[in-house]
Design a protein around this motif. Structure first.
Motif, mmCIF file in Angstrom:
data_model
loop_
_atom_site.group_PDB
_atom_site.id
_atom_site.type_symbol
_atom_site.label_atom_id
_atom_site.label_comp_id
_atom_site.label_asym_id
_atom_site.label_seq_id
_atom_site.Cartn_x
_atom_site.Cartn_y
_atom_site.Cartn_z
ATOM 1 N N UNK A 186 0.892 -1.064 0.038
ATOM 2 C CA UNK A 186 -0.136 -0.089 -0.121
ATOM 3 C C UNK A 186 0.923 1.309 -0.127
ATOM 4 N N UNK A 187 0.184 2.261 -0.528
ATOM 5 C CA UNK A 187 1.096 3.335 -0.638
ATOM 6 C C UNK A 187 1.113 4.253 0.591
ATOM 7 N N UNK A 241 -1.309 10.419 6.068
ATOM 8 C CA UNK A 241 -1.844 9.278 6.858
ATOM 9 C C UNK A 241 -0.703 8.948 7.883
ATOM 10 N N UNK A 242 0.420 8.704 7.564
ATOM 11 C CA UNK A 242 1.299 8.255 8.423
ATOM 12 C C UNK A 242 1.428 9.482 9.572
ATOM 13 N N UNK A 262 -1.932 0.657 -4.438
ATOM 14 C CA UNK A 262 -1.976 -0.438 -3.789
ATOM 15 C C UNK A 262 -0.676 -1.446 -4.236
ATOM 16 N N UNK A 263 -0.078 -1.326 -5.085
ATOM 17 C CA UNK A 263 0.989 -1.956 -5.464
ATOM 18 C C UNK A 263 2.425 -1.295 -5.283
ATOM 19 N N UNK A 272 3.871 0.494 3.646
ATOM 20 C CA UNK A 272 4.897 -0.040 2.689
ATOM 21 C C UNK A 272 4.903 -1.446 2.379
ATOM 22 N N UNK A 273 4.922 -2.041 3.483
ATOM 23 C CA UNK A 273 4.908 -3.719 3.525
ATOM 24 C C UNK A 273 3.660 -4.438 3.135
#
Lengths: 290, 255
Positions: free
Chosen positions: A1-2, A7-8, A220-221, A277-278
């Motif tokens: 996911x981006x 959001x972080x 999403x990728x 990210x993971x």
């Protein structure tokens, strides 16, 4: 996911702020006067500021008020309500404590419960998504809640409580990383189930549907940076848990405590970056990617 | 409210034949055309003539290579758009009620004037059927051409989704999958139509028809084949002399 910076920042800061407000809420003798004002102000700035940041990733932020309407089905809508309720109750509690030196424990406990409920609803936005197997697990709310409680204890100066909670958070985080690595395989989704062609043989993505990239792949990728995941896990754990615990174990000093808070916040940001990210979305299978 | 209807009167959807699709992308183009010129925000492109073009599409065609245990690899073209799921996770996550599933025909739609562009519905969809339009900031998805299928201003033969109407191979079928006697339902039963990612529990309405078995190389008997077998393994005459002479030269393959 981006890993969107807004959001972080939102989840990190609001988690910390709500954690601090939780401890201020349940404190039978909360700090009053100017000291109390500073503590509550930090809590509201982090929690409220974080929530404001969350609107930055919206395509149409001017309509954000509509997000309050679907609390019956949507965790995002429930988050909006719990956040509003938590901040409202805590503002009332803070006003009584700071201005009149009067603590109504029932009000404090109610506000504290609403703060935790807000963190829980935030975590459920991610945990509800079956499409992201790494998040679709009870450990996601547990991690968000322990992290918020530990960070709040650290910010409110509860040294021994913070040390215990940081250690628990570290253990939950370690286990989430280990178990999370296997959840995509356990989900049962793969290229064969995505295409329905697995009965014929081994499926390989031959040609993507377009020459460039697209919204789905950007959002999403996200695979950039995953190759450094192991190093980042070590950095996150060191900054988020190990260094703050060591600093707290030293003879108490405001400089050490401040450093512990800064280290913890930096560590949470790295861990939260990894959280996004993971995370693998199953739509990646249509593109032959994870 | 973004709760799902308990049941829908009809289940309108598509049946896509993976045996027939030739991968021409005509459905992609006609979808983009119709849905840019008609209902809702246009499907925008960013940097369309530049070095890094991207854009919003409601329908995309992937291509997959499948390698069986024996025999040559097989190539399949795979159109993918919204599957109008019965248990659509994209609907229930919506915080504003913009995303909804119609009780009368099961079509999943977005009310673009209520969408805040949070993107959570796109995260909730396992199929990548929803794309946030970068110019408009709202979520776009297949409408099953709701502005064509009920449109009395169009000739009757055009009251189909644009992708179905345009497909030159007849690989796309539209109908009521809730009616067991409809053409599309019978087609699904006859051909063994299947769901994409059934383990996600979305209960998609759209079905895919599997490719028919391909001809193999082995076990084929051609009565004329023996006559095509090589009659001379070793070259003779002029070619034989040339082969020996060239082989004798330095650098040749004979010692």
């Amino acid at each position: 996911m981006h890993p969107a910076p807004s959001i972080i920042a939102f989840t990190t800061l609001s988690g910390l702020g709500l954690g601090l407000l939780f401890w201020l809420g349940i404190d039978p003798t909360p700090p009053t006067g100017w000291v109390g004002a500073v503590f509550f102000a930090i809590g509201f700035a982090l929690a409220g500021g974080g929530l404001m940041l969350s609107t930055f990733h919206l395509g149409r932020p001017e309509r954000a008020i509509r997000a309050f309407s679907q609390w019956r089905t949507s965790w995002l809508s429930r988050e909006a309500w719990t956040a509003l309720a938590a901040l409202s109750v805590m503002v009332l509690h803070a006003a009584l404590v700071v201005l009149f030196g009067f603590s109504l424990s029932l009000l404090g406990w109610l506000g504290a419960a609403l703060c935790l409920a807000t963190v829980f609803t935030t975590s459920m936005i991610y945990a509800q998504l079956r499409t992201v197997p790494r998040w679709h697990h009870w450990s996601t709310p547990l991690l968000f809640l322990t992290l918020s409680l530990a960070g709040g204890a650290l910010l409110s100066g509860r040294v021994s409580v913070a040390m215990v909670l940081l250690a628990i958070t570290g253990a939950v985080q370690l286990w989430s990383w280990r178990d999370g690595d296997e959840r995509l395989a356990r989900s049962g989704s793969d290229m064969a189930s995505a295409t329905g062609l697995g009965g014929i043989g081994t499926v390989r993505a031959f040609e993507p549907p377009h020459t460039g990239t697209n919204y789905l792949m950007r959002e999403m990728v996200h695979v950039v940076g995953r190759k450094h995941a192991q190093k980042l896990r070590v950095i996150a754990m060191g900054l988020m848990v190990v260094l703050p615990v060591v600093l707290l174990a030293l003879p108490f000093g405001h400089a050490w405590a401040g450093l512990a808070v800064l280290s913890h916040v930096a560590g949470v940001i790295v861990a939260r970056w990894l959280f996004f990210a993971e995370a693998e979305h199953v739509v990646g299978f249509y593109y032959g990617k994870r | 409210m973004t709760s799902l209807p308990a049941s829908t009167e009809r289940k309108l959807g598509l049946v896509i034949d993976l045996d027939t699709c030739v991968g021409c992308h005509a459905c992609v183009v006609s979808c983009k055309g119709w849905n840019t010129e008609n209902y809702g925000a246009p499907l925008s492109d960013q940097d369309p003539y530049g070095a890094d073009p991207t854009g919003t599409f409601l329908n995309r065609v992937h291509s997959y290579e499948v390698q069986p245990e024996t025999g040559p690899a097989q190539l399949f073209h795979f159109p993918k758009s919204c599957l109008h799921c019965e248990d659509a996770p994209c609907v229930t996550v919506c915080p504003t009620g913009a995303s909804y599933k119609r009780a009368e025909d099961g079509i999943v739609l977005v009310n673009e004037s209520a969408c805040i562009g949070c993107g959570l519905c796109a995260w909730a969809c396992p199929y990548g059927a929803r794309e946030l339009d970068a110019a408009e900031g709202v979520m776009k998805k297949c409408t099953l051409c709701v502005d064509r299928i009920y449109n009395d201003n169009l000739p009757e033969e055009d009251r189909l989704p644009a992708c179905v109407r345009t497909c030159p191979a007849g690989a796309r079928h539209f109908g009521d999958l809730g009616d067991p006697d409809s053409d599309v339902s019978r087609l699904v039963v006859e051909r063994g139509g299947f769901d994409l990612m059934p383990e996600q529990g979305t209960k998609p309405v759209n079905k895919y028809l599997p490719p028919r078995p391909k001809d193999g190389w082995e076990g084929q008997v051609d009565v004329l084949a023996p006559f095509l077998a090589p009659v001379a393994e070793e070259p003779k005459g002029f070619l034989g002399w040339l082969d020996r002479a060239l082989g004798a030269l330095p650098g040749g393959d004979r010692p």
